[in-house]
Design an enzyme around this catalytic site. Structure first.
Site, PDB file in Angstrom:
ATOM      1  N   LYS A 120       0.832  -1.206   0.000  1.00 26.48           N
ATOM      2  CA  LYS A 120       0.000   0.000   0.000  1.00 26.48           C
ATOM      3  C   LYS A 120       0.869   1.259   0.000  1.00 26.48           C
ATOM      4  CE  LYS A 120      -3.787   2.040   2.743  1.00 26.48           C
ATOM      5  NZ  LYS A 120      -4.660   1.845   3.922  1.00 26.48           N
ATOM      6  N   SER A 195      -9.245   2.310   2.832  1.00 18.95           N
ATOM      7  CA  SER A 195      -8.268   3.023   2.044  1.00 18.95           C
ATOM      8  C   SER A 195      -7.270   2.119   1.308  1.00 18.95           C
ATOM      9  CB  SER A 195      -7.482   3.984   2.954  1.00 18.95           C
ATOM     10  OG  SER A 195      -6.795   3.274   3.983  1.00 18.95           O
ATOM     11  N   SER A 196      -7.313   0.813   1.539  1.00 19.81           N
ATOM     12  CA  SER A 196      -6.404  -0.099   0.831  1.00 19.81           C
ATOM     13  C   SER A 196      -7.041  -0.556  -0.482  1.00 19.81           C
ATOM     14  CB  SER A 196      -6.079  -1.316   1.718  1.00 19.81           C
ATOM     15  OG  SER A 196      -5.600  -0.923   2.978  1.00 19.81           O
ATOM     16  N   ILE A 216      -7.769   1.272  10.175  1.00 21.56           N
ATOM     17  CA  ILE A 216      -8.129   1.987  11.397  1.00 21.56           C
ATOM     18  C   ILE A 216      -9.645   2.067  11.553  1.00 21.56           C
ATOM     19  CG2 ILE A 216      -8.120   4.297  10.357  1.00 21.56           C
ATOM     20  CD1 ILE A 216      -6.961   5.347  13.021  1.00 21.56           C
ATOM     21  N   GLY A 217     -10.381   1.755  10.496  1.00 25.30           N
ATOM     22  CA  GLY A 217     -11.840   1.768  10.585  1.00 25.30           C
ATOM     23  C   GLY A 217     -12.466   0.801   9.590  1.00 25.30           C
ATOM     24  N   GLY A 218     -11.610  -0.041   8.988  1.00 24.11           N
ATOM     25  CA  GLY A 218     -12.075  -0.965   7.959  1.00 24.11           C
ATOM     26  C   GLY A 218     -11.250  -0.860   6.695  1.00 24.11           C
ATOM     27  N   SER A 219     -10.117  -0.173   6.752  1.00 26.91           N
ATOM     28  CA  SER A 219      -9.348   0.161   5.548  1.00 26.91           C
ATOM     29  C   SER A 219      -8.772  -1.031   4.806  1.00 26.91           C
ATOM     30  CB  SER A 219      -8.207   1.121   5.912  1.00 26.91           C
ATOM     31  OG  SER A 219      -8.726   2.348   6.333  1.00 26.91           O
TER      32      SER A 219
END
Length: 558
Positions: A120, A195-196, A216-219
Protein backbone atom coordinates in the site's frame (compact mmCIF):
# COMPACT_ATOMS: atom_id res chain seq x y z
CA UNK A 1 -3.82 36.02 -5.10
CA UNK A 2 -0.40 35.95 -6.74
CA UNK A 3 0.89 33.60 -4.04
CA UNK A 4 -2.15 31.35 -4.49
CA UNK A 5 -1.56 31.09 -8.25
CA UNK A 6 2.11 30.33 -7.62
CA UNK A 7 1.31 27.57 -5.12
CA UNK A 8 -1.25 25.97 -7.47
CA UNK A 9 1.16 26.19 -10.41
CA UNK A 10 3.89 24.52 -8.37
CA UNK A 11 1.38 21.82 -7.29
CA UNK A 12 0.40 20.91 -10.84
CA UNK A 13 4.00 21.00 -12.05
CA UNK A 14 5.14 18.66 -9.27
CA UNK A 15 2.35 16.18 -10.03
CA UNK A 16 2.95 16.36 -13.80
CA UNK A 17 6.68 15.77 -13.38
CA UNK A 18 6.11 12.78 -11.10
CA UNK A 19 3.49 11.19 -13.36
CA UNK A 20 5.71 11.66 -16.42
CA UNK A 21 8.53 9.84 -14.64
CA UNK A 22 6.29 6.92 -13.66
CA UNK A 23 4.83 6.77 -17.19
CA UNK A 24 8.36 6.55 -18.62
CA UNK A 25 9.31 3.80 -16.16
CA UNK A 26 6.21 1.80 -17.10
CA UNK A 27 7.02 2.08 -20.80
CA UNK A 28 10.49 0.69 -20.16
CA UNK A 29 9.12 -2.12 -17.98
CA UNK A 30 6.51 -3.00 -20.59
CA UNK A 31 9.21 -3.23 -23.26
CA UNK A 32 11.29 -5.51 -21.02
CA UNK A 33 8.32 -7.77 -20.24
CA UNK A 34 6.84 -8.04 -23.73
CA UNK A 35 7.51 -11.42 -25.33
CA UNK A 36 6.25 -12.20 -28.80
CA UNK A 37 4.10 -9.10 -28.71
CA UNK A 38 2.42 -10.18 -25.46
CA UNK A 39 2.70 -9.32 -21.81
CA UNK A 40 0.91 -12.40 -20.47
CA UNK A 41 2.38 -15.54 -21.97
CA UNK A 42 0.90 -18.97 -21.28
CA UNK A 43 3.72 -19.69 -18.82
CA UNK A 44 3.12 -16.44 -16.94
CA UNK A 45 -0.62 -17.04 -16.77
CA UNK A 46 -0.01 -20.47 -15.24
CA UNK A 47 2.28 -18.91 -12.62
CA UNK A 48 -0.17 -16.20 -11.50
CA UNK A 49 -3.01 -18.74 -11.28
CA UNK A 50 -1.10 -20.90 -8.77
CA UNK A 51 -2.43 -20.79 -5.19
CA UNK A 52 0.12 -19.25 -2.82
CA UNK A 53 1.03 -22.59 -1.25
CA UNK A 54 1.84 -24.10 -4.67
CA UNK A 55 3.72 -20.99 -5.78
CA UNK A 56 5.91 -21.20 -2.67
CA UNK A 57 6.50 -24.93 -3.24
CA UNK A 58 7.59 -24.42 -6.87
CA UNK A 59 9.81 -21.47 -5.97
CA UNK A 60 11.47 -23.53 -3.24
CA UNK A 61 12.09 -26.47 -5.58
CA UNK A 62 13.39 -24.26 -8.38
CA UNK A 63 10.66 -25.22 -10.85
CA UNK A 64 9.91 -21.50 -10.99
CA UNK A 65 12.66 -18.92 -10.50
CA UNK A 66 12.17 -15.75 -8.51
CA UNK A 67 12.71 -13.73 -11.71
CA UNK A 68 10.03 -15.74 -13.53
CA UNK A 69 7.53 -15.23 -10.74
CA UNK A 70 8.30 -11.53 -10.57
CA UNK A 71 7.91 -10.99 -14.31
CA UNK A 72 4.66 -12.96 -14.38
CA UNK A 73 3.14 -10.78 -11.67
CA UNK A 74 4.59 -7.57 -13.13
CA UNK A 75 2.97 -8.40 -16.48
CA UNK A 76 -0.37 -9.30 -14.90
CA UNK A 77 -0.31 -6.20 -12.68
CA UNK A 78 0.49 -4.02 -15.69
CA UNK A 79 -2.63 -5.28 -17.47
CA UNK A 80 -4.78 -4.83 -14.37
CA UNK A 81 -3.64 -1.30 -13.58
CA UNK A 82 -4.19 -0.24 -17.20
CA UNK A 83 -7.84 -1.15 -16.63
CA UNK A 84 -8.44 -0.12 -13.00
CA UNK A 85 -5.58 2.29 -12.13
CA UNK A 86 -4.67 0.49 -8.91
CA UNK A 87 -0.86 0.90 -8.93
CA UNK A 88 1.02 4.10 -8.14
CA UNK A 89 4.59 2.87 -8.72
CA UNK A 90 6.35 -0.26 -9.92
CA UNK A 91 9.41 -1.03 -7.79
CA UNK A 92 12.44 -0.51 -10.02
CA UNK A 93 14.73 -2.54 -7.74
CA UNK A 94 12.54 -5.68 -7.79
CA UNK A 95 14.37 -7.31 -10.71
CA UNK A 96 17.71 -6.91 -8.95
CA UNK A 97 16.35 -8.50 -5.79
CA UNK A 98 14.81 -11.42 -7.69
CA UNK A 99 18.09 -12.06 -9.50
CA UNK A 100 19.96 -12.09 -6.16
CA UNK A 101 17.49 -14.65 -4.82
CA UNK A 102 17.98 -16.84 -7.89
CA UNK A 103 21.72 -16.88 -7.16
CA UNK A 104 21.17 -18.33 -3.68
CA UNK A 105 21.77 -22.04 -3.08
CA UNK A 106 18.66 -24.05 -2.15
CA UNK A 107 19.79 -24.30 1.48
CA UNK A 108 19.73 -20.49 1.80
CA UNK A 109 16.21 -19.94 0.50
CA UNK A 110 13.78 -18.32 2.93
CA UNK A 111 10.22 -19.55 3.56
CA UNK A 112 8.82 -16.91 1.14
CA UNK A 113 11.68 -17.22 -1.36
CA UNK A 114 10.79 -15.27 -4.50
CA UNK A 115 7.14 -14.53 -3.62
CA UNK A 116 6.12 -11.18 -5.16
CA UNK A 117 4.18 -8.89 -2.81
CA UNK A 118 2.42 -5.56 -3.30
CA UNK A 119 2.54 -2.71 -0.78
CA UNK A 120 0.00 0.00 0.00
CA UNK A 121 1.15 3.53 -0.84
CA UNK A 122 1.22 4.58 2.83
CA UNK A 123 3.61 1.79 3.91
CA UNK A 124 7.27 2.74 3.60
CA UNK A 125 9.41 1.05 0.99
CA UNK A 126 13.03 2.22 0.87
CA UNK A 127 13.63 4.61 -2.00
CA UNK A 128 9.95 5.09 -2.86
CA UNK A 129 7.31 7.66 -1.93
CA UNK A 130 4.54 7.20 0.63
CA UNK A 131 2.28 9.97 -0.64
CA UNK A 132 -1.22 9.41 0.85
CA UNK A 133 -2.38 10.94 -2.44
CA UNK A 134 -0.89 14.33 -1.42
CA UNK A 135 1.39 16.31 -3.74
CA UNK A 136 3.38 17.64 -0.77
CA UNK A 137 4.59 14.09 -0.04
CA UNK A 138 5.89 13.51 -3.58
CA UNK A 139 9.64 13.18 -4.10
CA UNK A 140 10.20 12.33 -0.44
CA UNK A 141 11.34 8.70 -0.73
CA UNK A 142 11.40 6.60 2.43
CA UNK A 143 14.84 6.19 3.98
CA UNK A 144 14.14 2.61 5.07
CA UNK A 145 11.57 -0.15 4.81
CA UNK A 146 8.65 -0.46 7.20
CA UNK A 147 9.42 -3.18 9.75
CA UNK A 148 6.77 -5.52 8.32
CA UNK A 149 8.07 -5.02 4.78
CA UNK A 150 11.64 -5.70 5.90
CA UNK A 151 10.55 -8.84 7.75
CA UNK A 152 8.87 -10.17 4.60
CA UNK A 153 11.98 -9.31 2.56
CA UNK A 154 14.09 -11.19 5.10
CA UNK A 155 11.76 -14.16 4.62
CA UNK A 156 12.47 -14.02 0.88
CA UNK A 157 9.58 -11.94 -0.50
CA UNK A 158 10.00 -9.44 -3.36
CA UNK A 159 8.02 -6.16 -3.15
CA UNK A 160 7.18 -5.25 -6.75
CA UNK A 161 4.70 -2.35 -6.65
CA UNK A 162 2.93 0.23 -4.51
CA UNK A 163 -0.83 0.68 -4.72
CA UNK A 164 -3.32 3.54 -4.73
CA UNK A 165 -5.25 5.04 -1.80
CA UNK A 166 -7.85 7.76 -1.16
CA UNK A 167 -6.43 11.18 -0.33
CA UNK A 168 -5.20 11.15 3.33
CA UNK A 169 -6.58 7.55 3.61
CA UNK A 170 -9.73 8.88 5.30
CA UNK A 171 -12.33 7.40 2.96
CA UNK A 172 -13.96 4.16 1.82
CA UNK A 173 -13.39 5.37 -1.75
CA UNK A 174 -10.06 5.20 -3.58
CA UNK A 175 -9.16 8.36 -5.46
CA UNK A 176 -6.83 11.32 -5.14
CA UNK A 177 -5.73 14.21 -7.37
CA UNK A 178 -2.17 12.86 -7.67
CA UNK A 179 -2.61 9.26 -8.83
CA UNK A 180 -6.24 9.44 -9.96
CA UNK A 181 -9.27 7.18 -9.48
CA UNK A 182 -9.05 3.45 -8.80
CA UNK A 183 -12.24 1.83 -10.07
CA UNK A 184 -14.32 -1.12 -8.95
CA UNK A 185 -13.52 -4.34 -10.80
CA UNK A 186 -17.12 -4.92 -11.94
CA UNK A 187 -18.40 -1.37 -12.37
CA UNK A 188 -16.15 1.65 -13.08
CA UNK A 189 -18.74 4.00 -11.56
CA UNK A 190 -18.50 2.28 -8.16
CA UNK A 191 -15.73 2.36 -5.56
CA UNK A 192 -13.39 -0.55 -4.83
CA UNK A 193 -13.28 0.33 -1.13
CA UNK A 194 -10.63 2.15 0.85
CA UNK A 195 -8.27 3.02 2.04
CA UNK A 196 -6.40 -0.10 0.83
CA UNK A 197 -8.42 0.06 -2.39
CA UNK A 198 -5.54 -0.37 -4.84
CA UNK A 199 -4.34 -3.43 -2.94
CA UNK A 200 -7.77 -5.06 -2.94
CA UNK A 201 -8.29 -4.53 -6.67
CA UNK A 202 -4.84 -5.90 -7.52
CA UNK A 203 -5.23 -8.98 -5.31
CA UNK A 204 -8.84 -9.69 -6.33
CA UNK A 205 -7.99 -9.38 -10.04
CA UNK A 206 -5.10 -11.84 -9.67
CA UNK A 207 -2.23 -9.36 -9.89
CA UNK A 208 -0.65 -10.04 -6.49
CA UNK A 209 -0.55 -13.16 -4.29
CA UNK A 210 -0.23 -11.06 -1.10
CA UNK A 211 -0.89 -7.40 -0.39
CA UNK A 212 0.04 -5.26 2.61
CA UNK A 213 -2.62 -2.81 3.73
CA UNK A 214 -3.56 -0.91 6.87
CA UNK A 215 -6.73 -0.54 8.92
CA UNK A 216 -8.13 1.99 11.40
CA UNK A 217 -11.84 1.77 10.59
CA UNK A 218 -12.07 -0.97 7.96
CA UNK A 219 -9.35 0.16 5.55
CA UNK A 220 -8.18 -3.39 4.76
CA UNK A 221 -11.53 -5.15 5.22
CA UNK A 222 -13.97 -2.91 3.33
CA UNK A 223 -11.85 -2.95 0.12
CA UNK A 224 -11.61 -6.74 0.37
CA UNK A 225 -15.40 -6.86 0.73
CA UNK A 226 -16.04 -4.50 -2.20
CA UNK A 227 -13.48 -6.17 -4.48
CA UNK A 228 -14.05 -9.82 -3.61
CA UNK A 229 -10.97 -11.11 -1.77
CA UNK A 230 -9.87 -11.80 1.82
CA UNK A 231 -8.90 -8.85 4.03
CA UNK A 232 -7.51 -9.19 7.54
CA UNK A 233 -6.89 -6.81 10.45
CA UNK A 234 -4.88 -8.21 13.37
CA UNK A 235 -4.98 -6.94 16.95
CA UNK A 236 -3.07 -3.66 17.21
CA UNK A 237 0.41 -4.63 18.36
CA UNK A 238 0.40 -8.14 16.89
CA UNK A 239 2.45 -6.95 13.90
CA UNK A 240 4.72 -3.92 13.77
CA UNK A 241 3.31 -0.66 12.41
CA UNK A 242 6.70 1.10 12.34
CA UNK A 243 7.08 2.67 8.92
CA UNK A 244 3.46 3.47 8.19
CA UNK A 245 3.11 7.05 6.96
CA UNK A 246 0.19 9.12 8.23
CA UNK A 247 -0.87 12.77 8.33
CA UNK A 248 -1.26 12.23 12.10
CA UNK A 249 1.96 12.27 14.13
CA UNK A 250 0.41 9.87 16.67
CA UNK A 251 -2.88 8.17 17.49
CA UNK A 252 -4.78 7.74 20.75
CA UNK A 253 -7.96 5.80 21.43
CA UNK A 254 -8.62 4.00 18.15
CA UNK A 255 -5.27 2.81 16.79
CA UNK A 256 -4.28 1.83 13.24
CA UNK A 257 -2.64 -1.47 12.38
CA UNK A 258 -1.07 -2.94 9.29
CA UNK A 259 -3.03 -5.78 7.73
CA UNK A 260 -3.14 -8.20 4.82
CA UNK A 261 -5.08 -8.81 1.62
CA UNK A 262 -4.96 -12.21 -0.04
CA UNK A 263 -7.04 -14.62 -2.08
CA UNK A 264 -7.74 -16.98 0.82
CA UNK A 265 -7.63 -16.81 4.64
CA UNK A 266 -5.21 -19.75 4.55
CA UNK A 267 -2.71 -17.46 2.76
CA UNK A 268 -2.94 -14.86 5.54
CA UNK A 269 -2.63 -17.65 8.11
CA UNK A 270 0.54 -18.97 6.47
CA UNK A 271 2.20 -15.55 6.27
CA UNK A 272 1.20 -14.37 9.76
CA UNK A 273 2.54 -17.62 11.23
CA UNK A 274 5.90 -16.96 9.55
CA UNK A 275 6.03 -13.33 10.68
CA UNK A 276 5.29 -14.20 14.32
CA UNK A 277 7.74 -17.14 14.43
CA UNK A 278 11.21 -15.51 14.57
CA UNK A 279 14.02 -16.96 12.46
CA UNK A 280 17.72 -16.04 12.81
CA UNK A 281 17.64 -13.96 9.62
CA UNK A 282 14.01 -12.83 9.75
CA UNK A 283 12.94 -11.53 13.14
CA UNK A 284 10.26 -8.81 13.33
CA UNK A 285 10.80 -8.50 17.10
CA UNK A 286 14.49 -7.75 16.65
CA UNK A 287 13.67 -5.03 14.12
CA UNK A 288 11.01 -3.57 16.43
CA UNK A 289 12.04 -4.25 20.05
CA UNK A 290 8.98 -2.35 21.37
CA UNK A 291 6.58 -4.83 19.76
CA UNK A 292 4.94 -7.29 22.21
CA UNK A 293 6.55 -10.68 21.67
CA UNK A 294 3.31 -12.60 21.02
CA UNK A 295 4.57 -15.64 19.12
CA UNK A 296 2.40 -17.93 17.03
CA UNK A 297 0.52 -20.36 19.28
CA UNK A 298 -0.66 -23.46 17.41
CA UNK A 299 -2.71 -24.63 20.38
CA UNK A 300 -5.17 -21.78 19.68
CA UNK A 301 -5.93 -23.06 16.18
CA UNK A 302 -8.50 -25.51 17.49
CA UNK A 303 -11.23 -25.14 20.09
CA UNK A 304 -11.23 -28.91 20.63
CA UNK A 305 -14.93 -28.90 19.73
CA UNK A 306 -17.14 -27.36 17.02
CA UNK A 307 -16.70 -23.61 16.85
CA UNK A 308 -19.27 -21.65 18.85
CA UNK A 309 -20.09 -18.65 16.67
CA UNK A 310 -22.15 -15.62 17.62
CA UNK A 311 -23.94 -13.91 14.75
CA UNK A 312 -25.19 -10.38 14.30
CA UNK A 313 -27.43 -9.85 11.26
CA UNK A 314 -27.51 -6.06 11.50
CA UNK A 315 -27.26 -3.08 13.82
CA UNK A 316 -30.71 -1.50 14.31
CA UNK A 317 -29.06 1.93 14.22
CA UNK A 318 -27.69 1.20 10.72
CA UNK A 319 -29.74 -1.56 9.01
CA UNK A 320 -28.16 -3.50 6.15
CA UNK A 321 -29.58 -3.87 2.65
CA UNK A 322 -31.38 -7.13 1.68
CA UNK A 323 -28.40 -8.72 -0.09
CA UNK A 324 -26.10 -8.15 2.88
CA UNK A 325 -28.68 -9.64 5.24
CA UNK A 326 -29.20 -12.62 2.92
CA UNK A 327 -25.53 -13.66 2.92
CA UNK A 328 -25.45 -13.50 6.73
CA UNK A 329 -28.54 -15.74 6.90
CA UNK A 330 -27.12 -18.17 4.36
CA UNK A 331 -23.75 -18.28 6.11
CA UNK A 332 -25.46 -19.08 9.42
CA UNK A 333 -27.26 -21.97 7.70
CA UNK A 334 -24.01 -23.20 6.16
CA UNK A 335 -22.21 -23.18 9.52
CA UNK A 336 -25.04 -24.98 11.26
CA UNK A 337 -24.99 -27.63 8.52
CA UNK A 338 -21.24 -27.98 9.13
CA UNK A 339 -21.89 -28.77 12.81
CA UNK A 340 -20.94 -25.41 14.34
CA UNK A 341 -22.94 -23.88 17.21
CA UNK A 342 -24.62 -20.61 16.22
CA UNK A 343 -26.02 -18.18 18.80
CA UNK A 344 -27.46 -14.68 18.27
CA UNK A 345 -25.32 -11.85 19.59
CA UNK A 346 -25.74 -8.08 19.74
CA UNK A 347 -23.31 -5.18 20.01
CA UNK A 348 -24.16 -1.86 21.61
CA UNK A 349 -24.27 0.60 18.76
CA UNK A 350 -26.18 3.83 18.48
CA UNK A 351 -25.46 7.55 18.16
CA UNK A 352 -23.23 7.51 21.26
CA UNK A 353 -20.99 4.71 19.93
CA UNK A 354 -20.68 6.32 16.49
CA UNK A 355 -19.80 9.64 18.09
CA UNK A 356 -17.26 7.94 20.37
CA UNK A 357 -15.52 6.22 17.47
CA UNK A 358 -15.24 9.44 15.46
CA UNK A 359 -13.89 11.34 18.47
CA UNK A 360 -11.31 8.66 19.19
CA UNK A 361 -10.26 8.17 15.56
CA UNK A 362 -9.62 11.93 15.11
CA UNK A 363 -8.87 13.11 18.66
CA UNK A 364 -7.30 16.34 17.35
CA UNK A 365 -10.67 17.40 15.86
CA UNK A 366 -9.18 17.15 12.37
CA UNK A 367 -6.43 19.74 12.88
CA UNK A 368 -3.73 17.58 11.29
CA UNK A 369 -6.10 16.47 8.52
CA UNK A 370 -6.81 20.07 7.55
CA UNK A 371 -3.10 20.87 7.73
CA UNK A 372 -2.30 17.95 5.40
CA UNK A 373 -4.84 19.23 2.88
CA UNK A 374 -3.49 22.79 2.82
CA UNK A 375 -2.50 23.86 -0.72
CA UNK A 376 -3.79 20.55 -2.10
CA UNK A 377 -6.53 19.97 -4.65
CA UNK A 378 -9.34 18.49 -2.57
CA UNK A 379 -10.63 15.09 -3.68
CA UNK A 380 -14.35 14.32 -3.65
CA UNK A 381 -13.77 11.32 -1.37
CA UNK A 382 -12.66 13.48 1.58
CA UNK A 383 -14.26 16.83 0.76
CA UNK A 384 -17.26 16.45 3.10
CA UNK A 385 -15.05 15.29 5.98
CA UNK A 386 -12.58 18.14 5.49
CA UNK A 387 -15.30 20.79 5.27
CA UNK A 388 -17.04 19.36 8.33
CA UNK A 389 -13.85 19.53 10.38
CA UNK A 390 -13.54 23.25 9.65
CA UNK A 391 -16.97 24.11 11.06
CA UNK A 392 -16.80 26.31 14.20
CA UNK A 393 -17.82 24.50 17.37
CA UNK A 394 -20.74 26.87 18.03
CA UNK A 395 -22.22 26.12 14.57
CA UNK A 396 -22.24 22.35 15.04
CA UNK A 397 -25.11 22.01 17.57
CA UNK A 398 -27.15 24.53 15.58
CA UNK A 399 -26.81 22.54 12.34
CA UNK A 400 -27.51 19.32 14.25
CA UNK A 401 -30.76 20.81 15.59
CA UNK A 402 -31.80 22.02 12.12
CA UNK A 403 -31.16 18.59 10.57
CA UNK A 404 -33.24 16.91 13.28
CA UNK A 405 -34.23 13.24 13.26
CA UNK A 406 -34.31 13.02 9.47
CA UNK A 407 -30.49 12.87 9.52
CA UNK A 408 -29.78 10.36 12.27
CA UNK A 409 -26.06 9.94 11.46
CA UNK A 410 -25.13 13.55 10.69
CA UNK A 411 -26.06 14.64 14.21
CA UNK A 412 -23.57 12.18 15.72
CA UNK A 413 -20.87 13.27 13.30
CA UNK A 414 -21.39 16.94 14.10
CA UNK A 415 -21.19 16.27 17.84
CA UNK A 416 -17.96 14.29 17.47
CA UNK A 417 -15.76 17.03 18.88
CA UNK A 418 -13.29 16.86 21.77
CA UNK A 419 -13.64 20.08 23.71
CA UNK A 420 -10.62 19.86 26.05
CA UNK A 421 -8.11 17.56 27.69
CA UNK A 422 -10.52 16.64 30.46
CA UNK A 423 -13.04 15.38 27.92
CA UNK A 424 -10.25 13.45 26.15
CA UNK A 425 -9.71 11.46 29.35
CA UNK A 426 -13.46 10.89 29.73
CA UNK A 427 -13.64 9.61 26.14
CA UNK A 428 -10.79 7.20 26.73
CA UNK A 429 -12.59 5.88 29.81
CA UNK A 430 -15.81 5.49 27.79
CA UNK A 431 -13.97 3.44 25.18
CA UNK A 432 -12.47 1.19 27.86
CA UNK A 433 -15.92 0.67 29.38
CA UNK A 434 -17.36 -0.20 25.96
CA UNK A 435 -14.65 -2.80 25.42
CA UNK A 436 -15.20 -4.30 28.87
CA UNK A 437 -18.98 -4.53 28.42
CA UNK A 438 -18.53 -6.28 25.09
CA UNK A 439 -15.94 -8.74 26.40
CA UNK A 440 -18.15 -9.57 29.40
CA UNK A 441 -21.09 -10.27 27.09
CA UNK A 442 -18.84 -12.32 24.79
CA UNK A 443 -17.62 -14.44 27.72
CA UNK A 444 -21.15 -14.97 28.97
CA UNK A 445 -22.16 -16.26 25.52
CA UNK A 446 -19.03 -18.51 25.45
CA UNK A 447 -18.15 -17.45 21.92
CA UNK A 448 -15.13 -18.47 19.88
CA UNK A 449 -15.94 -16.23 16.92
CA UNK A 450 -18.39 -13.53 15.87
CA UNK A 451 -20.04 -13.37 12.45
CA UNK A 452 -21.36 -9.99 11.26
CA UNK A 453 -21.66 -7.80 8.14
CA UNK A 454 -18.66 -5.89 6.82
CA UNK A 455 -20.60 -2.91 5.44
CA UNK A 456 -24.25 -1.84 5.35
CA UNK A 457 -24.63 -2.07 1.56
CA UNK A 458 -22.88 -3.23 -1.62
CA UNK A 459 -20.13 -1.03 -3.13
CA UNK A 460 -21.64 2.45 -3.72
CA UNK A 461 -21.04 4.83 -6.64
CA UNK A 462 -18.02 7.08 -6.24
CA UNK A 463 -20.08 10.25 -5.85
CA UNK A 464 -22.04 8.71 -2.95
CA UNK A 465 -19.20 7.34 -0.82
CA UNK A 466 -18.77 10.37 1.47
CA UNK A 467 -22.50 10.24 2.29
CA UNK A 468 -22.32 6.60 3.37
CA UNK A 469 -19.35 6.59 5.75
CA UNK A 470 -21.61 5.31 8.55
CA UNK A 471 -22.07 2.07 6.59
CA UNK A 472 -18.61 1.23 7.88
CA UNK A 473 -19.83 1.03 11.49
CA UNK A 474 -19.60 -2.75 11.23
CA UNK A 475 -15.83 -2.58 10.75
CA UNK A 476 -15.27 0.54 12.85
CA UNK A 477 -16.57 -1.17 15.99
CA UNK A 478 -13.94 -3.90 15.64
CA UNK A 479 -11.25 -1.19 15.60
CA UNK A 480 -12.70 0.52 18.66
CA UNK A 481 -12.78 -2.87 20.42
CA UNK A 482 -9.33 -3.78 19.04
CA UNK A 483 -10.66 -7.20 18.00
CA UNK A 484 -8.88 -8.97 15.12
CA UNK A 485 -11.24 -9.34 12.17
CA UNK A 486 -11.31 -10.57 8.60
CA UNK A 487 -13.50 -10.59 5.50
CA UNK A 488 -14.69 -13.58 3.48
CA UNK A 489 -16.46 -13.25 0.12
CA UNK A 490 -19.69 -15.28 0.08
CA UNK A 491 -21.82 -14.44 -2.96
CA UNK A 492 -22.90 -11.69 -5.36
CA UNK A 493 -25.77 -9.19 -5.29
CA UNK A 494 -28.70 -10.76 -7.17
CA UNK A 495 -31.77 -9.48 -9.00
CA UNK A 496 -33.84 -10.68 -6.05
CA UNK A 497 -31.67 -8.59 -3.69
CA UNK A 498 -32.23 -5.58 -5.93
CA UNK A 499 -35.99 -6.13 -6.01
CA UNK A 500 -36.06 -6.45 -2.20
CA UNK A 501 -34.61 -2.94 -1.88
CA UNK A 502 -38.17 -1.67 -2.25
CA UNK A 503 -38.80 -2.92 1.30
CA UNK A 504 -35.60 -1.44 2.80
CA UNK A 505 -36.64 0.90 5.66
CA UNK A 506 -35.86 4.58 5.08
CA UNK A 507 -37.03 6.57 8.13
CA UNK A 508 -34.11 8.94 7.62
CA UNK A 509 -32.63 10.67 4.58
CA UNK A 510 -29.33 8.85 5.06
CA UNK A 511 -30.97 5.42 4.88
CA UNK A 512 -32.61 6.57 1.66
CA UNK A 513 -29.09 7.26 0.39
CA UNK A 514 -28.09 3.66 1.17
CA UNK A 515 -31.08 2.45 -0.81
CA UNK A 516 -30.29 4.67 -3.80
CA UNK A 517 -26.58 3.82 -3.74
CA UNK A 518 -27.40 0.08 -3.81
CA UNK A 519 -29.52 0.30 -6.95
CA UNK A 520 -27.73 -1.18 -9.94
CA UNK A 521 -25.26 -3.16 -7.79
CA UNK A 522 -26.21 -6.53 -9.30
CA UNK A 523 -23.13 -8.77 -9.53
CA UNK A 524 -21.17 -6.90 -6.85
CA UNK A 525 -19.47 -9.11 -4.23
CA UNK A 526 -21.15 -9.66 -0.87
CA UNK A 527 -19.36 -11.11 2.13
CA UNK A 528 -19.19 -11.52 5.87
CA UNK A 529 -16.89 -10.29 8.59
CA UNK A 530 -15.52 -12.68 11.22
CA UNK A 531 -13.97 -11.45 14.49
CA UNK A 532 -12.38 -12.85 17.64
CA UNK A 533 -11.11 -11.58 20.99
CA UNK A 534 -7.76 -9.71 21.01
CA UNK A 535 -4.57 -11.72 20.45
CA UNK A 536 -6.56 -14.69 19.11
CA UNK A 537 -5.45 -14.43 15.47
CA UNK A 538 -4.60 -18.14 15.37
CA UNK A 539 -8.15 -19.09 16.38
CA UNK A 540 -9.71 -16.50 14.08
CA UNK A 541 -7.81 -17.56 10.97
CA UNK A 542 -8.40 -21.27 11.64
CA UNK A 543 -12.09 -20.49 12.10
CA UNK A 544 -12.19 -18.40 8.91
CA UNK A 545 -10.71 -21.32 6.95
CA UNK A 546 -13.39 -23.64 8.34
CA UNK A 547 -16.14 -21.09 7.64
CA UNK A 548 -14.91 -20.65 4.07
CA UNK A 549 -15.07 -24.42 3.51
CA UNK A 550 -18.58 -24.57 4.96
CA UNK A 551 -19.70 -21.72 2.68
CA UNK A 552 -18.22 -23.40 -0.40
CA UNK A 553 -19.95 -26.67 0.46
CA UNK A 554 -23.27 -24.90 1.03
CA UNK A 555 -23.17 -23.08 -2.31
CA UNK A 556 -22.14 -26.23 -4.19
CA UNK A 557 -25.29 -27.90 -2.88
CA UNK A 558 -27.54 -24.97 -3.73
Amino acid sequence: MTRGRSVKSEYYERVRRRLDLERHRRQLLTQQLTTGGQLMTVRRQLIVELPLAQLIEQLQSGKITATEALRAYQAKAMEITEQYNCITEFVTTAEERAAALDALPESKRGPLHGVPISVKDSIDLEGFDSTLGLAKYLDRPAASNATLVQTLIDLGAVPFCKTNVPQTLMSFGCSNPVWGVTTNIRDPARVPGGSSGGEAVLVAAGGSPLGLGSDIGGSARVPALFSGCCGFKPTCGRVSSVGETSFMPAFTGVLPTLGFLAREPSDVRRVLRLITTPLPGADMYRLDPLLPRVLWNESLESAGRPWRVGYLSELPFCPVTPGVRRVITETVSALEAAGMELVPFQLDCGPAELQLFLQQALPDNGAFLCRALENEVLDVSVADLAHGMKLPTWVRPLISWVLGSRYRFASSRLKAWTADTEQAVVLRAAQDQYVQRTVTRWRAARLDLLLLPGFACPPPPRDKVSELIVGGLYTMLMNMLNFPAGILTVDRETEEDQAALEHYPTPSVELQWFKEASRGARGQPLGVQVAALPWMEEQLLAGMCDIERAIEKHYRKT
